[in-house]
Design a protein around this motif. Sequence first.
Motif, PDB file in Angstrom:
ATOM      1  N   GLU A 197      -7.304  -0.917  15.693  1.00  0.00           N
ATOM      2  CA  GLU A 197      -6.268  -1.951  15.574  1.00  0.00           C
ATOM      3  C   GLU A 197      -6.197  -2.766  16.857  1.00  0.00           C
ATOM      4  O   GLU A 197      -6.081  -2.227  17.951  1.00  0.00           O
ATOM      5  CB  GLU A 197      -4.907  -1.311  15.276  1.00  0.00           C
ATOM      6  CG  GLU A 197      -3.883  -2.314  14.825  1.00  0.00           C
ATOM      7  CD  GLU A 197      -2.670  -1.668  14.189  1.00  0.00           C
ATOM      8  OE1 GLU A 197      -1.743  -2.413  13.835  1.00  0.00           O
ATOM      9  OE2 GLU A 197      -2.646  -0.436  14.039  1.00  0.00           O
ATOM     10  N   TYR A 236     -15.352  -4.101   7.992  1.00  0.00           N
ATOM     11  CA  TYR A 236     -15.128  -4.789   6.715  1.00  0.00           C
ATOM     12  C   TYR A 236     -16.443  -5.300   6.125  1.00  0.00           C
ATOM     13  O   TYR A 236     -16.635  -5.285   4.904  1.00  0.00           O
ATOM     14  CB  TYR A 236     -14.154  -5.952   6.910  1.00  0.00           C
ATOM     15  CG  TYR A 236     -12.772  -5.517   7.325  1.00  0.00           C
ATOM     16  CD1 TYR A 236     -12.154  -4.424   6.717  1.00  0.00           C
ATOM     17  CD2 TYR A 236     -12.075  -6.192   8.329  1.00  0.00           C
ATOM     18  CE1 TYR A 236     -10.884  -4.030   7.099  1.00  0.00           C
ATOM     19  CE2 TYR A 236     -10.808  -5.791   8.708  1.00  0.00           C
ATOM     20  CZ  TYR A 236     -10.216  -4.707   8.105  1.00  0.00           C
ATOM     21  OH  TYR A 236      -8.962  -4.305   8.481  1.00  0.00           O
ATOM     22  N   SER A 283      -5.648 -10.299   4.778  1.00  0.00           N
ATOM     23  CA  SER A 283      -5.978  -8.897   5.044  1.00  0.00           C
ATOM     24  C   SER A 283      -7.327  -8.557   4.416  1.00  0.00           C
ATOM     25  O   SER A 283      -7.469  -8.537   3.195  1.00  0.00           O
ATOM     26  CB  SER A 283      -4.897  -7.977   4.471  1.00  0.00           C
ATOM     27  OG  SER A 283      -5.333  -6.628   4.503  1.00  0.00           O
ATOM     28  N   GLU A 284      -8.309  -8.275   5.250  1.00  0.00           N
ATOM     29  CA  GLU A 284      -9.653  -7.942   4.759  1.00  0.00           C
ATOM     30  C   GLU A 284      -9.646  -6.620   3.997  1.00  0.00           C
ATOM     31  O   GLU A 284     -10.382  -6.460   3.023  1.00  0.00           O
ATOM     32  CB  GLU A 284     -10.620  -7.855   5.945  1.00  0.00           C
ATOM     33  CG  GLU A 284     -10.765  -9.134   6.730  1.00  0.00           C
ATOM     34  CD  GLU A 284     -12.060  -9.852   6.412  1.00  0.00           C
ATOM     35  OE1 GLU A 284     -12.616  -9.612   5.338  1.00  0.00           O
ATOM     36  OE2 GLU A 284     -12.496 -10.649   7.249  1.00  0.00           O
ATOM     37  N   MET A 331      -1.373   0.029   3.370  1.00  0.00           N
ATOM     38  CA  MET A 331      -1.497  -1.334   3.890  1.00  0.00           C
ATOM     39  C   MET A 331      -0.295  -2.180   3.470  1.00  0.00           C
ATOM     40  O   MET A 331       0.235  -2.975   4.267  1.00  0.00           O
ATOM     41  CB  MET A 331      -2.796  -1.957   3.378  1.00  0.00           C
ATOM     42  CG  MET A 331      -3.218  -3.184   4.136  1.00  0.00           C
ATOM     43  SD  MET A 331      -3.584  -2.827   5.862  1.00  0.00           S
ATOM     44  CE  MET A 331      -3.368  -4.439   6.592  1.00  0.00           C
ATOM     45  N   VAL A 383       2.462  -3.852   6.006  1.00  0.00           N
ATOM     46  CA  VAL A 383       2.889  -5.252   5.979  1.00  0.00           C
ATOM     47  C   VAL A 383       4.413  -5.332   5.916  1.00  0.00           C
ATOM     48  O   VAL A 383       5.044  -6.111   6.643  1.00  0.00           O
ATOM     49  CB  VAL A 383       2.270  -5.987   4.766  1.00  0.00           C
ATOM     50  CG1 VAL A 383       2.887  -7.374   4.589  1.00  0.00           C
ATOM     51  CG2 VAL A 383       0.759  -6.106   4.924  1.00  0.00           C
ATOM     52  N   GLN A 422      -1.014 -10.541   0.101  1.00  0.00           N
ATOM     53  CA  GLN A 422      -1.835 -11.353   1.006  1.00  0.00           C
ATOM     54  C   GLN A 422      -1.000 -12.474   1.621  1.00  0.00           C
ATOM     55  O   GLN A 422      -1.111 -12.764   2.824  1.00  0.00           O
ATOM     56  CB  GLN A 422      -3.031 -11.948   0.249  1.00  0.00           C
ATOM     57  CG  GLN A 422      -4.128 -10.964  -0.096  1.00  0.00           C
ATOM     58  CD  GLN A 422      -4.961 -10.559   1.117  1.00  0.00           C
ATOM     59  OE1 GLN A 422      -4.575 -10.760   2.270  1.00  0.00           O
ATOM     60  NE2 GLN A 422      -6.111  -9.972   0.864  1.00  0.00           N
ATOM     61  N   TYR A 460       1.180 -10.991   4.255  1.00  0.00           N
ATOM     62  CA  TYR A 460       0.375 -10.603   5.425  1.00  0.00           C
ATOM     63  C   TYR A 460       0.053 -11.832   6.276  1.00  0.00           C
ATOM     64  O   TYR A 460       0.135 -11.787   7.506  1.00  0.00           O
ATOM     65  CB  TYR A 460      -0.921  -9.940   4.955  1.00  0.00           C
ATOM     66  CG  TYR A 460      -1.792  -9.453   6.096  1.00  0.00           C
ATOM     67  CD1 TYR A 460      -1.612  -8.181   6.639  1.00  0.00           C
ATOM     68  CD2 TYR A 460      -2.794 -10.262   6.637  1.00  0.00           C
ATOM     69  CE1 TYR A 460      -2.406  -7.739   7.693  1.00  0.00           C
ATOM     70  CE2 TYR A 460      -3.588  -9.829   7.686  1.00  0.00           C
ATOM     71  CZ  TYR A 460      -3.385  -8.562   8.200  1.00  0.00           C
ATOM     72  OH  TYR A 460      -4.170  -8.125   9.242  1.00  0.00           O
TER      73      TYR A 460
END
Length: 449
Positions: free
Chosen positions: A31, A41, A94-95, A358, A362, A425, A428
């Motif tokens: 991170e 990714y 966000s990947e 995830m 967020v 998304q 995010y």
Amino acid sequence: MIHLIVQASKYLMIFLFLVYTFECFHVFKFEGEEEEQKHIYHVQRTLLFLFHFDAFLVLYITTKNFQLIGFYLMQVIIIAAIIGTYHLFYKHASELVLNNMCMLLTIGFVILTRISFEKAFRQFIFVCAGFVISLLIPMVLQNMTLFRKLTWVYVIIGIGALGVVAVAGQTSYGAKLSLSIGPLTIQPSEFVKIIFVMFIASMLYQRQDFHQVMVTSIFSAVFVLMLVASKDLGGALLYFFTYLVMVYVATRRFVYFGGGILAMIVASLLGYRLFDHVQARVQAWSNPLAVIDGAGYQVCQSLFAIGTGGWFGLGLGQGLPEKIPVVTKDFVFAAISEELGGVFALCLIMVCVSCFFMIMNVAMKLRDNYYRLTAVGLGTLYALQVFLTIGGVIKFIPSTGVTLPLVSYGGSSLLSTMIVFGIIQGLYIMQFDGRTQKKEQKRRRGRKE
């Protein structure tokens, strides 16, 4: 020779998905290290396309169906388009959420093509539609701020849609779930659940006093009772538990959550007494072998499939998923376990857990209380739906008739889940833009000083 290829490919698919799953959690170690995360990714996307190629190669070898080549290429194009378009329009998306959505869609394509080419093709069409809708959502969230003000619009639309289903819906497995509009069949509750979350968030983002909680509870109860009237008790449970979590997060008062759990237990007992199909499902869960010729047949076939698959599966095309009733919807996890194995199935669960983490990550970082509550509600909906589906398949809980998000066949379920991922998304990106603005403000202050 074909048998050897099938057996070798299943281990390759398990290995690829195992590494992909590991990277879902390994990425959090880096991170703040953007280059390392980008590399992970990229590796995930490579693993995704390799798994997809391997799976369709096996399906083609075992069936010699030339249609699969074209269908495979169509799927590659849509998955690549989803990834590429998000990168083009939303550089700060966000990947991990994007990769997981594409991986779950790919697994759905593979297992549905294995079971029914026609259903897989229809699923593909819904994915194309969901892609367009979900791509627009972050843009809409960035440019419109009126969602928190539409409280009573949510109530009217949501309760109205559920009411129409309760009166005129088509009955399926004892519950009224869907409406037919020409050639299309839609399940309104899949979309209303998003409206339901936004309603609760709009009620509680500013005030959390007793009066506001009671008003929220009354209208939430109407949503749930509409589902009960349709005998959609799985949906009712999904809505009610999401309401409890959102109220608890908004108020931080455990008395509301505890009281709600007690009410849910009482309601479950009443539902068991009142509805025959609930009694049948409970009986099938408690002792499926005793009613294998009736209510227990589906659960028994599911358990047989999972047991037969073992840890490493029989290989694509080598099982008997068609023996499980409604296998493409509620029991798709059993088909995956039979042919791709228990290790693959556990990785699938962990990818879903990664999605939930995830979404909650967020939610925790959002400063706007309305959007934070919305993210919490959508994350709860997603996690509970996964739990109810897999729990019913493995006989951990009675079957509730809920589908596995992004994997199971079903246009309404697929579209609603892609909308949820689109909203996440958007949130995010908002969170990222908020951090960027703060850094810029600090930089400006530093220059002035």
